[in-house]
Structures are given as structure tokens and as C-alpha cells.
Write a protein that holds these residues in place. Structure first.
Motif, PDB file in Angstrom:
ATOM      1  N   ASP A  85       0.806  -1.218   0.000  1.00 52.17           N
ATOM      2  CA  ASP A  85       0.000   0.000   0.000  1.00 52.17           C
ATOM      3  C   ASP A  85       0.840   1.270   0.000  1.00 52.17           C
ATOM      4  OD1 ASP A  85      -2.133  -1.686   0.056  1.00 52.17           O
ATOM      5  OD2 ASP A  85      -2.638  -1.363   2.156  1.00 52.17           O
ATOM      6  N   TYR A  86       1.975   1.254   0.709  1.00 49.73           N
ATOM      7  CA  TYR A  86       2.765   2.484   0.840  1.00 49.73           C
ATOM      8  C   TYR A  86       3.921   2.560  -0.154  1.00 49.73           C
ATOM      9  CZ  TYR A  86       0.238   3.739   5.057  1.00 49.73           C
ATOM     10  OH  TYR A  86      -0.757   4.094   5.942  1.00 49.73           O
ATOM     11  N   LEU A  87       4.488   1.424  -0.555  1.00 52.62           N
ATOM     12  CA  LEU A  87       5.599   1.433  -1.514  1.00 52.62           C
ATOM     13  C   LEU A  87       5.216   0.907  -2.888  1.00 52.62           C
ATOM     14  CD1 LEU A  87       8.701   0.356   0.610  1.00 52.62           C
ATOM     15  CD2 LEU A  87       7.741   2.629   0.228  1.00 52.62           C
ATOM     16  N   ARG A  88       3.982   0.431  -3.049  1.00 56.52           N
ATOM     17  CA  ARG A  88       3.476  -0.049  -4.340  1.00 56.52           C
ATOM     18  C   ARG A  88       4.289  -1.240  -4.859  1.00 56.52           C
ATOM     19  NH1 ARG A  88      -1.125   2.589  -3.451  1.00 56.52           N
ATOM     20  NH2 ARG A  88      -0.949   4.865  -3.574  1.00 56.52           N
ATOM     21  N   ILE A  89       4.720  -2.112  -3.963  1.00 60.88           N
ATOM     22  CA  ILE A  89       5.420  -3.331  -4.366  1.00 60.88           C
ATOM     23  C   ILE A  89       4.393  -4.368  -4.795  1.00 60.88           C
ATOM     24  CG2 ILE A  89       7.009  -5.141  -3.633  1.00 60.88           C
ATOM     25  CD1 ILE A  89       8.233  -2.334  -3.816  1.00 60.88           C
ATOM     26  N   GLU A  90       4.642  -5.012  -5.953  1.00 56.98           N
ATOM     27  CA  GLU A  90       3.639  -5.907  -6.514  1.00 56.98           C
ATOM     28  C   GLU A  90       3.454  -7.197  -5.723  1.00 56.98           C
ATOM     29  OE1 GLU A  90       5.923  -4.353  -8.142  1.00 56.98           O
ATOM     30  OE2 GLU A  90       5.154  -3.411  -9.952  1.00 56.98           O
ATOM     31  N   SER A  91       4.560  -7.821  -5.273  1.00 56.81           N
ATOM     32  CA  SER A  91       4.462  -9.123  -4.606  1.00 56.81           C
ATOM     33  C   SER A  91       5.357  -9.153  -3.375  1.00 56.81           C
ATOM     34  CB  SER A  91       4.865 -10.253  -5.567  1.00 56.81           C
ATOM     35  OG  SER A  91       4.018 -10.277  -6.695  1.00 56.81           O
ATOM     36  N   VAL A  92       4.914  -9.896  -2.368  1.00 59.34           N
ATOM     37  CA  VAL A  92       5.661 -10.031  -1.115  1.00 59.34           C
ATOM     38  C   VAL A  92       5.819 -11.511  -0.800  1.00 59.34           C
ATOM     39  CG1 VAL A  92       5.710  -9.531   1.358  1.00 59.34           C
ATOM     40  CG2 VAL A  92       4.767  -7.847  -0.237  1.00 59.34           C
ATOM     41  N   ILE A  93       7.058 -11.931  -0.555  1.00 62.63           N
ATOM     42  CA  ILE A  93       7.350 -13.310  -0.177  1.00 62.63           C
ATOM     43  C   ILE A  93       7.762 -13.319   1.289  1.00 62.63           C
ATOM     44  CG2 ILE A  93       8.834 -15.314  -0.555  1.00 62.63           C
ATOM     45  CD1 ILE A  93       9.082 -14.527  -3.442  1.00 62.63           C
ATOM     46  N   GLY A  94       6.945 -13.921   2.116  1.00 62.68           N
ATOM     47  CA  GLY A  94       7.214 -14.021   3.552  1.00 62.68           C
ATOM     48  C   GLY A  94       6.453 -15.187   4.127  1.00 62.68           C
ATOM     49  N   ARG A  95       6.851 -15.610   5.301  1.00 64.48           N
ATOM     50  CA  ARG A  95       6.224 -16.785   5.905  1.00 64.48           C
ATOM     51  C   ARG A  95       4.869 -16.439   6.518  1.00 64.48           C
ATOM     52  NH1 ARG A  95      11.275 -19.776   8.880  1.00 64.48           N
ATOM     53  NH2 ARG A  95      12.133 -17.679   8.922  1.00 64.48           N
ATOM     54  N   GLU A  96       3.968 -17.386   6.412  1.00 60.39           N
ATOM     55  CA  GLU A  96       2.634 -17.235   6.993  1.00 60.39           C
ATOM     56  C   GLU A  96       2.638 -17.759   8.422  1.00 60.39           C
ATOM     57  OE1 GLU A  96       0.363 -15.676   5.475  1.00 60.39           O
ATOM     58  OE2 GLU A  96       1.122 -15.628   3.419  1.00 60.39           O
ATOM     59  N   LEU A  97       1.725 -17.228   9.240  1.00 62.18           N
ATOM     60  CA  LEU A  97       1.568 -17.684  10.610  1.00 62.18           C
ATOM     61  C   LEU A  97       0.474 -18.744  10.692  1.00 62.18           C
ATOM     62  CD1 LEU A  97       1.743 -14.281  12.519  1.00 62.18           C
ATOM     63  CD2 LEU A  97       3.528 -15.994  12.330  1.00 62.18           C
ATOM     64  N   LYS A  98       0.690 -19.731  11.514  1.00 57.89           N
ATOM     65  CA  LYS A  98      -0.296 -20.788  11.687  1.00 57.89           C
ATOM     66  C   LYS A  98      -1.423 -20.303  12.599  1.00 57.89           C
ATOM     67  CE  LYS A  98       2.971 -24.571  10.970  1.00 57.89           C
ATOM     68  NZ  LYS A  98       3.564 -25.827  11.508  1.00 57.89           N
ATOM     69  N   VAL A  99      -2.646 -20.656  12.241  1.00 54.82           N
ATOM     70  CA  VAL A  99      -3.835 -20.204  12.958  1.00 54.82           C
ATOM     71  C   VAL A  99      -4.664 -21.421  13.358  1.00 54.82           C
ATOM     72  CG1 VAL A  99      -5.931 -18.807  12.844  1.00 54.82           C
ATOM     73  CG2 VAL A  99      -3.857 -18.038  11.662  1.00 54.82           C
ATOM     74  N   VAL A 100      -5.113 -21.441  14.602  1.00 54.24           N
ATOM     75  CA  VAL A 100      -5.997 -22.495  15.112  1.00 54.24           C
ATOM     76  C   VAL A 100      -7.202 -21.843  15.770  1.00 54.24           C
ATOM     77  CG1 VAL A 100      -6.246 -24.412  16.722  1.00 54.24           C
ATOM     78  CG2 VAL A 100      -4.110 -24.131  15.448  1.00 54.24           C
ATOM     79  N   ARG A 101      -8.383 -22.113  15.248  1.00 53.41           N
ATOM     80  CA  ARG A 101      -9.632 -21.571  15.785  1.00 53.41           C
ATOM     81  C   ARG A 101      -9.600 -20.043  15.876  1.00 53.41           C
ATOM     82  NH1 ARG A 101     -11.591 -25.834  20.545  1.00 53.41           N
ATOM     83  NH2 ARG A 101     -11.751 -27.660  19.161  1.00 53.41           N
ATOM     84  N   GLY A 102      -9.083 -19.428  14.848  1.00 57.79           N
ATOM     85  CA  GLY A 102      -9.095 -17.977  14.778  1.00 57.79           C
ATOM     86  C   GLY A 102      -8.019 -17.273  15.569  1.00 57.79           C
ATOM     87  N   HIS A 103      -7.083 -18.011  16.179  1.00 54.69           N
ATOM     88  CA  HIS A 103      -6.015 -17.411  16.973  1.00 54.69           C
ATOM     89  C   HIS A 103      -4.655 -17.851  16.435  1.00 54.69           C
ATOM     90  CE1 HIS A 103      -9.419 -16.946  19.720  1.00 54.69           C
ATOM     91  NE2 HIS A 103      -8.713 -16.033  20.368  1.00 54.69           N
ATOM     92  N   PHE A 104      -3.686 -16.930  16.456  1.00 59.31           N
ATOM     93  CA  PHE A 104      -2.319 -17.296  16.126  1.00 59.31           C
ATOM     94  C   PHE A 104      -1.763 -18.185  17.237  1.00 59.31           C
ATOM     95  CE2 PHE A 104      -2.561 -12.996  14.058  1.00 59.31           C
ATOM     96  CZ  PHE A 104      -2.517 -13.461  12.749  1.00 59.31           C
ATOM     97  N   ILE A 105      -1.003 -19.206  16.842  1.00 58.95           N
ATOM     98  CA  ILE A 105      -0.399 -20.097  17.839  1.00 58.95           C
ATOM     99  C   ILE A 105       1.097 -19.831  17.994  1.00 58.95           C
ATOM    100  CG2 ILE A 105      -2.124 -21.887  17.489  1.00 58.95           C
ATOM    101  CD1 ILE A 105      -0.086 -23.401  15.787  1.00 58.95           C
ATOM    102  N   GLY A 106       1.593 -18.776  17.353  1.00 57.34           N
ATOM    103  CA  GLY A 106       2.986 -18.387  17.540  1.00 57.34           C
ATOM    104  C   GLY A 106       3.981 -19.176  16.729  1.00 57.34           C
ATOM    105  N   LEU A 107       3.504 -19.884  15.717  1.00 51.76           N
ATOM    106  CA  LEU A 107       4.398 -20.674  14.867  1.00 51.76           C
ATOM    107  C   LEU A 107       4.268 -20.228  13.421  1.00 51.76           C
ATOM    108  CD1 LEU A 107       3.743 -24.247  16.326  1.00 51.76           C
ATOM    109  CD2 LEU A 107       5.600 -22.672  16.918  1.00 51.76           C
ATOM    110  N   MET A 108       5.367 -20.335  12.680  1.00 53.33           N
ATOM    111  CA  MET A 108       5.371 -19.988  11.270  1.00 53.33           C
ATOM    112  C   MET A 108       5.405 -21.241  10.412  1.00 53.33           C
ATOM    113  SD  MET A 108       8.075 -16.811  11.076  1.00 53.33           S
ATOM    114  CE  MET A 108       9.410 -17.759  11.815  1.00 53.33           C
ATOM    115  N   GLU A 109       4.974 -21.091   9.178  1.00 56.84           N
ATOM    116  CA  GLU A 109       5.147 -22.172   8.217  1.00 56.84           C
ATOM    117  C   GLU A 109       6.640 -22.437   8.038  1.00 56.84           C
ATOM    118  OE1 GLU A 109       2.732 -23.891   7.191  1.00 56.84           O
ATOM    119  OE2 GLU A 109       1.026 -22.608   7.680  1.00 56.84           O
ATOM    120  N   ASP A 110       6.977 -23.637   7.602  1.00 52.61           N
ATOM    121  CA  ASP A 110       8.373 -24.050   7.561  1.00 52.61           C
ATOM    122  C   ASP A 110       9.236 -23.191   6.651  1.00 52.61           C
ATOM    123  OD1 ASP A 110       7.841 -26.024   9.360  1.00 52.61           O
ATOM    124  OD2 ASP A 110       7.443 -27.545   7.835  1.00 52.61           O
ATOM    125  N   ASN A 111       8.673 -22.705   5.534  1.00 46.62           N
ATOM    126  CA  ASN A 111       9.475 -21.913   4.599  1.00 46.62           C
ATOM    127  C   ASN A 111       8.569 -20.954   3.852  1.00 46.62           C
ATOM    128  OD1 ASN A 111       8.228 -23.482   2.471  1.00 46.62           O
ATOM    129  ND2 ASN A 111       9.699 -25.101   2.965  1.00 46.62           N
TER     130      ASN A 111
END
Length: 479
Positions: free
Chosen positions: A168-194
Motif C-alpha cells: 500500500d505504501y511502496l506499491r510493491i507488486e508481490s511479497v514473499i514471507g512466511r505465513e503464521l499458523k492459525v488455530v480456531r481464529g487465533h495465532f499459535i505463535g508458529l510460522m510455516e516451515d518456509n
């Protein structure tokens, strides 16, 4: 190992960690000096980056002046989880530095995100963009933005923290970053492996090809597998980044209009240490300031507040009429509460401690119109004098859109120092008023806002206060 002393086992463990981190650096140096040495180039050697190619860059290493991500996780911990969660993260900082980049990142993600509701998490939209923009290096920004092809950002942080800032602020087309794992609508503090999922999505969209170029940093050890697909990789050194200047506000691709959150300072480890050392004394100072403000006479209480660091400056224009009106205002004292302020989304606690009468808007047009008409009959005047108020704090902001608004006065009075500058502008000529100039109320209001904006070095927008609360808090600001 069972028979060895405890201190010897600890020394061997520390030696293993240090050897592992050293080997990772040596491995990368050997890799870059082997058959692929012509693939990597130093940006400090006058290398020119092709302008018409797809670009993949490491956000922390190639765009931001500081490669440390700790301040941004501290902001998430404080704003989304509260001071106790932030204090826990600060206590773990020495361990985070010792265990290496990958494990340190996992610790910060767990402490900051575990138990946080995914639906209510808005720090990446409302808080972090301001601090990211302040940390963008002017040289890194020019280096990335001059490429005319597709831009792909790679980040160490979870994508939910940087997605709004980059897109939104730098107009970058794509972002590659790890997703956070979610259980029942809450983050569990863990990231996907890669980064496989987000990288696969970028590939599926056809944004990565064989002629892609990359910009990386030497201390980056998490994304070599991504940059290995680049035809050429330009390397940025930490020594060069130390000489980068901050990105000027006029170069922001999109202006920063709204910001939320309590912390006014960038929470580096040193600044965070000072903040937590100050907080016990700040709470004590809050109670003293509040008690003496109510118990002492008005003039004496102002002197005391000024002595404790709450200072102010009054600037009066050369307009003689305006100066006369200011003298009349200066004679008004809170006990008679003859002044009234129309408020919107202000907590009852703030109204209680306000030194003047407050009139609350309800967002009900019919009800608010009757209330305003009643108030104007008591205070109607053809004289309009704009007043520009600039309030600066040193540690905590005294207002929030998405947080607990009843704590606004507490955070304000906990600041070590504050400074309020009130500039009395020239009185509006009769030709710019409704009665004398035949202007509509909207024209007069817009003109007054323009004058105040110029005095504060702000630019007026078409966004309203209601828009602000919808963007920052997802509601209309009704407390």
C-alpha cells in the motif's frame, strides 16, 4: 557427557552455536567465491542495476537502514499484547541474540503472536507502516524504485507484519514471507516451515522468470535458496548502510495520513530498556500530577505541571483583534467552565479531567443538530479565530483509536516530557464568514482547516474523523 560438569557442558554448547554461525558465514563466502562468483556483485563498486528487469530484493537488507527486526516485534508485542508481553520479549533479547537468526526469529514470533486473534490483528496496517517508513534508507529506496520491472520483496518477518507497508505504501507488486499458523481464529505463535507457499504463488502469477535480478545483504542467511534463482545478485554491505540517509517524507509513494498505537519512540533495545526503567516512576508521576492538578488552585497547578515536564508555548499573531480575544480567553478559569469543546470518540475519563466543558457528539445527525443549535445560541459569534495546536510527546501517545481509550489520560501523564504549542492565527475577515461574506458553513470550515493545516505544516485531505476510525479501528469511533 553425563559425567562432565555443568559449566563444561554449557561452554561446549556455546562453542557449538558459535561454530555453527561461523560455518554458515564461511559456507556463503566459499559459495560466492566458487563457480558462481560472477553472479554476485558489490553495489559499492559502481555497479549499475538494469532498469527493465524483474527485481527481487530483501526488505530488511536492501531497503531498511537497520537490519534488526527486534524493534518491530517489540511494537507488535506492546500494541497487540500489552506491556507485560513486551517486557517478556525484552528479557529474552540476550537469548535471541545468542541462538542465531532463525531460532531468534522463531522466539520473537512465538512471544509476540501466540494467543492473538487473527481477525483483530491490525498492527501491520495501523502501527508498523510509520516506523517502517522512518527506517527506509533514501539510497536503498532509490536503488529499488528505479527498476521499472516487477518488484518482489522478500522478508524475514511474517507477511502479516509487512504486507500493508510494502503493497500500500511502496506499491510493491508481490511479497514473499512466511505465513503464521492459525488455530480456531487465533495465532499459535508458529510460522510455516518456509516461504514456499508465497513463492509458489508469485511463480504461478508469472512474476518470476529466468532474467530476474536480486538485491540482498551479506548478513542474510535465511533466503539464499530464493536468491539462487536470480541471474545476478547485487550485495549490500552493512558498512554502506550505515551511511544511508532517512527517506524524506516528500518522497513517500503514498503519504502517511493515519497512525495508531501508544509508543511514540522507536523501541530499540536501548530505548526499550529506558522505557521499562521509567514506567514505575512514570506511574508514580502520573498519580502525583493528577492529584495536584485537582487539589491545587488552577494557576499553581499549571506551574507545577510545567515544573514536572508538561510544558507549553503560546504564539500570538500580529493581528490586534486576535490578541484582544486571546486576553479575554486568558481570563477564563475552569471553575466557571464558560468554554465548551465539542468532542468525538472521547472517553468519560478524559471528559472528567478536561479543564473545560465538553459536548459529546453521538453520530446521530438529528440529535447532534439539536444539541449544536442549543450550544450555538449560548456562544454564537461572528468572530472566528483559528487556533493551531501541536502536541509533542517523548514516549507515549495520549490518544488511540483501537486501544483502551480510558487509558488516554494515564499514558499522556506518564510521559517524561510533553510540549503543547498553541498558535493563535489571524481572525477571519468578514468576507470569509457565513453572515458577513455569504459563505456556506462548509466553505468556512474548509478554509479554517486549510489555515490550521498550513500553520502545522500539514496537508488537508478529504478524509473525515469517521473515516479515520473506520480505517484504524473498524468502527465509527463511538465509545
Amino acid at each position: 557427557m553425563a559425567g562432565k560438569p555443568h559449566h563444561l557442558r554449557l561452554c561446549l554448547s556455546m562453542q557449538k552455536i558459535l561454530l555453527t554461525r561461523t560455518w554458515n558465514k564461511l559456507y556463503f563466502q566459499i559459495k560466492t567465491s566458487s563457480s558462481q562468483s560472477n553472479k554476485y556483485h558489490f553495489l559499492g563498486n559502481g555497479q549499475e542495476i538494469p532498469l527493465d528487469r524483474t527485481l527481487m530484493f530483501h526488505m530488511e537488507g536492501a531497503l531498511l537502514k537497520s537490519s534488526s527486526v527486534f524493534p518491530y516485534f517489540l511494537l507488535v508485542a506492546f500494541e497487540a499484547g500489552g506491556p507485560l508481553r513486551a517486557f517478556l520479549l525484552f528479557l529474552l533479547y540476550p537469548i535471541i541474540c545468542l541462538v542465531g537468526k532463525e531460532w531468534g526469529l522463531k522466539i520473537m514470533v512465538f512471544v509476540c503472536f501466540v494467543g492473538i486473534k487473527e481477525e483483530s490483528f491490525s498492527i501491520g496496517t495501523t502501527v508498523l507502516p510509520k516506523f517502517f517508513l522512518q527506517d527506509v534508507g533514501n539510497e536503498g529506496f532509490d536503488m529499488v524504485m528505479k527498476c521499472g520491472g516487477t518488484k518482489i520483496a522478500v522478508t524475514d518477518m511474517p507477511r502479516v507484519m509487512v504486507d500493508c507497508f510494502l503493497k500500500d505504501y511502496l506499491r510493491i507488486e508481490s511479497v514473499i514471507g512466511r505465513e503464521l499458523k492459525v488455530v480456531r481464529g487465533h495465532f499459535i505463535g508458529l510460522m510455516e516451515d518456509n516461504n514456499g507457499s508465497s513463492a509458489s504463488k508469485v511463480v504461478g502469477e508469472g512474476k518470476m522468470d529466468d532474467s530476474i535480478i536480486g538485491i540482498d545483504c551479506f548478513n542474510n542467511s535465511l533466503h539464499h535458496h530464493l536468491f539462487s534463482c536470480c541471474e545476478v545478485v547485487y550485495m549490500v554491505s552493512e558498512a554502506d548502510k550505515k551511511n544511508w540517509r532517512a527517506l524524506p517524507r516528500e518522497k513517500y509513494p503514498r503519504p502517511l495520513i493515519f497512525h495508531d498505537g501508544r509508543l511514540a519512540l522507536r523501541p530499540t533495545p536501548v530505548a526499550t530498556l529506558f522505557m521499562f526503567m521509567w514506567m514505575p516512576f512514570g506511574i508514580f508521576l502520573l498519580l502525583v500530577r493528577a492529584a495536584l492538578f485537582f487539589l491545587l488552585p488552577y494557576k499553581l497547578s499549571l506551574l507545577f505541571l510545567c515544573f514536572t515536564g508538561l510544558k507549553g508555548t503560546l504564539i500570538i499573531s500580529d493581528d490586534g483583534c486576535a490578541a484582544d480575544e486571546v486576553k479575554k480567553l486568558a481570563q477564563v478559569r475552569p471553575p466557571n467552565r464558560s468554554l465548551a469543546a465539542v468532542t468525538y470518540s472521547l472517553s468519560r475519563v478524559s471528559e472528567l479531567v478536561a479543564p473545560m466543558k465538553t459536548v459529546r457528539l453521538t453520530r446521530n445527525r438529528e440529535k447532534d443538530s439539536k444539541m449544536m443549535e442549543k450550544q450555538l445560541k449560548q456562544e454564537i459569534s461572528e468572530d472566528i479565530i483559528p487556533i493551531a495546536i501541536d502536541f509533542q510527546v517523548s514516549m507515549f501517545y495520549g490518544t488511540t483509536a483501537g486501544g483502551y481509550k480510558f487509558l488516554d489520560p494515564a499514558f499522556l501523564l506518564m510521559n517524561p516530557t510533553t510540549h503543547c504549542s498553541a498558535t493563535i492565527l489571524e481572525k477571519l475577515p468578514k468576507s470569509f464568514t457565513c453572515q458577513g461574506g455569504g459563505k456556506s458553513k462548509f466553505e468556512v470550515a474548509n478554509h479554517v482547516q486549510t489555515l490550521i493545516g498550513k500553520a502545522l505544516n500539514f496537508e488537508c485531505t478529504s478524509l473525515t474523523r469517521k473515516d479515520k476510525y473506520m480505517i484504524l479501528a473498524g468502527n465509527e469511533g463511538i465509545v
